[in-house]
Design a protein around this motif. Structure first.
Motif, PDB file in Angstrom:
ATOM      1  N   TRP A 133       5.469  10.996  10.849  1.00 49.61           N
ATOM      2  CA  TRP A 133       6.129  10.954   9.535  1.00 49.61           C
ATOM      3  C   TRP A 133       7.645  10.860   9.714  1.00 49.61           C
ATOM      4  CZ3 TRP A 133       3.172  12.517   4.847  1.00 49.61           C
ATOM      5  CH2 TRP A 133       3.929  12.356   3.669  1.00 49.61           C
TER       6      TRP A 133
ATOM      7  N   THR B 188      10.160   3.245   2.624  1.00 52.12           N
ATOM      8  CA  THR B 188      10.426   4.663   2.392  1.00 52.12           C
ATOM      9  C   THR B 188      11.693   4.829   1.547  1.00 52.12           C
ATOM     10  OG1 THR B 188      11.659   4.822   4.471  1.00 52.12           O
ATOM     11  CG2 THR B 188       9.325   5.381   4.541  1.00 52.12           C
TER      12      THR B 188
ATOM     13  N   GLU C 188       6.535  11.372  -8.966  1.00 49.95           N
ATOM     14  CA  GLU C 188       6.124  12.186  -7.828  1.00 49.95           C
ATOM     15  C   GLU C 188       4.994  13.135  -8.214  1.00 49.95           C
ATOM     16  OE1 GLU C 188       9.183  11.608  -8.729  1.00 49.95           O
ATOM     17  OE2 GLU C 188      10.151  10.655  -7.010  1.00 49.95           O
TER      18      GLU C 188
ATOM     19  N   THR D  54       2.757   1.536 -10.846  1.00 50.09           N
ATOM     20  CA  THR D  54       2.001   1.912  -9.644  1.00 50.09           C
ATOM     21  C   THR D  54       1.409   3.309  -9.780  1.00 50.09           C
ATOM     22  OG1 THR D  54       3.465   0.549  -8.294  1.00 50.09           O
ATOM     23  CG2 THR D  54       2.152   2.216  -7.153  1.00 50.09           C
ATOM     24  N   TYR D  55       2.192   4.220 -10.317  1.00 53.27           N
ATOM     25  CA  TYR D  55       1.736   5.602 -10.430  1.00 53.27           C
ATOM     26  C   TYR D  55       0.775   5.778 -11.605  1.00 53.27           C
ATOM     27  CZ  TYR D  55       5.573   6.067  -7.189  1.00 53.27           C
ATOM     28  OH  TYR D  55       6.388   5.906  -6.091  1.00 53.27           O
TER      29      TYR D  55
ATOM     30  N   LEU E  86       1.825  11.093  -8.358  1.00 57.43           N
ATOM     31  CA  LEU E  86       1.398  10.683  -7.020  1.00 57.43           C
ATOM     32  C   LEU E  86       0.846  11.873  -6.229  1.00 57.43           C
ATOM     33  CD1 LEU E  86       1.230   8.651  -4.704  1.00 57.43           C
ATOM     34  CD2 LEU E  86       3.601   9.221  -4.141  1.00 57.43           C
TER      35      LEU E  86
ATOM     36  N   ALA F 105       2.426   2.760   6.326  1.00 56.96           N
ATOM     37  CA  ALA F 105       3.804   2.919   5.852  1.00 56.96           C
ATOM     38  C   ALA F 105       4.539   1.584   5.803  1.00 56.96           C
ATOM     39  CB  ALA F 105       4.557   3.894   6.752  1.00 56.96           C
TER      40      ALA F 105
ATOM     41  N   ASN G 297       1.338   4.543   0.392  1.00 56.85           N
ATOM     42  CA  ASN G 297       2.017   5.826   0.441  1.00 56.85           C
ATOM     43  C   ASN G 297       1.362   6.768   1.441  1.00 56.85           C
ATOM     44  OD1 ASN G 297       2.739   8.712  -0.605  1.00 56.85           O
ATOM     45  ND2 ASN G 297       4.172   7.328  -1.620  1.00 56.85           N
TER      46      ASN G 297
ATOM     47  N   SER H 249      -3.129  12.204  -5.447  1.00 54.82           N
ATOM     48  CA  SER H 249      -3.512  12.077  -4.041  1.00 54.82           C
ATOM     49  C   SER H 249      -4.224  13.333  -3.554  1.00 54.82           C
ATOM     50  CB  SER H 249      -2.280  11.808  -3.170  1.00 54.82           C
ATOM     51  OG  SER H 249      -1.641  10.613  -3.557  1.00 54.82           O
TER      52      SER H 249
END
Length: 475
Positions: free
Chosen positions: A424, A434, A337, A66-67, A340, A386, A391, A344
């Motif tokens: 959030w 999450t 992370e 995915t990343y 991502l 979400a 994301n 983003s």
């Protein structure tokens, strides 16, 4: 057989080298982000971009599929828009600066988490919180989980979840099992809600990073008092609902340990923004940037203090061994992370110039959408994304970028930040996609969906309802 045996050592020996080079890349990217915060020289942008490329190449095999898609889309999109003449080089440079700052955010706070996870203070405070009597356990666990999460992020759920599981003793008696199940549910719910309060204000949360990056006219020191107020109300509302759902049992009250043991941890949490504030005043840097510069220093000093009582030479050796062994692994374990966040942030910057402010404003006027409805729509969009697995980092980055392009919006930056932060906090404890809910549900014996909807659903829905009603009253 021989060729396989010969190839294995080389692959094994390459892994530490690859990890160390990737770590060096992150440090270079962080240094570039610091230089850009302190000066306007252009060269760090290109160097940060090269550092990100090196990091992705070195870690490609261990980056999730995915990343990897994010890592491909970001440069491809930028190249396509640049060749089409829709963006220029300065926009790409701004995108690289945003990506570098996001990487710096992750790298800086990783030092703090690495030092906290081995701290005896954290373990000692966890035992005090878990062993409190029922009447005050929920509130103390929620506040304690919040303090832990400011420093440890999702690692706080592991620390407290493990201690809660150990505190629940198995029994063959049906009544004892029922009581143990209720106790576990209340403690885990309190822990999750304390964790979910972090996005409401904490400078160590990704939410504040996105909000402050997306709303340039808003600073953390302007928002923090309001965010702390939301956090207090968030935790207290959870305690009120818990008390009505589970009236205090008439049992013998026992002492749960000395609560003064929590004071050093609270002081440490306060030290991070306090030291950053002093640096910001002296240097003229934004407080959030100063905080990211202070966090690694505090983390390294914290590790050094953990070796107290040893001779200086032994302490120095252990400290250096920790730096060589633990930190490269800690940094590179964030590979997904890093991809991502940086992708983003970069995509959000290069897409914003494509939004026509006049067309967006005309659309809102034609649709006759009030400011309150706009903010509620923003919140519901975040929630919907979400719950289908999109994301929130990308969602919030794009939506904030579009909002800032709308002229005469009429919604205070404080309200924009509050809506995003509260939403959030809600979906972090409600959406089964999450990481926080998936993590805490491992200690509960129920699925993330059941935990989020059945165990925590009424709390989440009530918080959203209160926020939406308030928006329509205020706006």
């Amino acid at each position: 057989m021989t060729s396989i045996a010969l190839s294995q050592p080389s692959a094994t020996s390459w892994t530490p080298v690859c990890r160390n080079l990737a770590t060096l890349s992150l440090l270079v990217i962080s240094a570039c982000a610091i230089v850009r915060e302190m000066s306007s020289v252009p060269w760090p942008s290109a160097m940060a971009g090269a550092g990100l490329l090196v990091f992705v190449i070195l870690q490609w095999r261990r980056i999730s599929l995915t990343y990897r898609i994010f890592a491909i889309i970001a440069p491809t999109l930028a190249t396509s828009l640049w060749l089409a003449g829709m963006i220029d080089g300065s926009t790409v440079a701004k995108g690289l600066d945003r990506a570098a700052f996001f990487a710096f955010f992750l790298t800086s706070l990783a030092v703090l988490r690495e030092s906290a996870k081995s701290s005896a203070l954290v373990r000692r405070c966890g035992k005090v919180l878990v062993n409190q009597p029922p009447g005050r356990r929920y509130l103390l666990l929620a506040f304690g989980s919040h303090l832990f999460s400011v420093m440890l992020n999702i690692g706080a759920l592991n620390v407290l979840g493990t201690m809660i599981r150990r505190a629940i003793r198995p029994s063959s008696d049906p009544e004892a099992q029922r009581i143990a199940t209720i106790r576990s549910r209340r403690m885990l719910t309190a822990t999750l809600r304390g964790f979910c309060g972090v996005p409401l204000w904490a400078p160590t949360s990704v939410t504040m990073l996105l909000v402050l990056s997306g709303i340039p006219e808003l600073s953390w020191e302007q928002y923090a008092p309001l965010g702390l107020c939301w956090t207090l109300l968030f935790v207290l509302w959870g305690a009120i609902l818990d008390r009505f759902a589970y009236p205090s049992p008439k049992t013998h009250q026992v002492s749960g340990g000395d609560l003064s043991q929590l004071l050093p941890l609270a002081a440490l949490v306060a030290l991070v923004p306090g030291l950053a504030y002093g640096l910001a005043r002296m240097s003229g840097l934004p407080l959030f940037s100063a905080l990211l510069m202070c966090a690694p220093i505090i983390g390294l000093v914290w590790i050094w203090v953990q070796y107290r009582g040893l001779k200086t030479r032994v302490k120095g050796g252990l400290f250096l061994r920790r730096l060589r062994r633990s930190f490269p692994e800690t940094f590179t374990n964030q590979r997904n992370e890093v991809v991502l966040f940086t992708s983003s942030g970069f995509i959000g910057v290069i897409l914003v110039p494509l939004v026509d402010p006049q067309a967006a404003s005309a659309l809102l006027i034609q649709a006759n959408i009030s400011n309150a409805t706009l903010m509620v729509g923003l919140s519901l969009t975040m929630l919907a994304c979400a719950f289908i697995g999109i994301n929130a980092i990308l969602t919030v980055t794009l939506m904030l970028g579009v909002l800032q392009q709308v002229p005469d919006l009429g919604v205070s930056p404080l309200i924009q930040a509050s809506v995003i932060a509260i939403t959030w906090a809600v979906f972090a404890g409600a959406s089964p996609f999450t990481a926080s809910l998936r993590f805490i549900s491992n200690f509960s014996g129920v699925t993330p969906l059941r935990f989020g909807v059945e165990w925590n659903g009424w709390f989440s829905a009530s918080v959203l309802a209160i926020m939406y009603i308030t928006l329509y009253v205020v706006l």
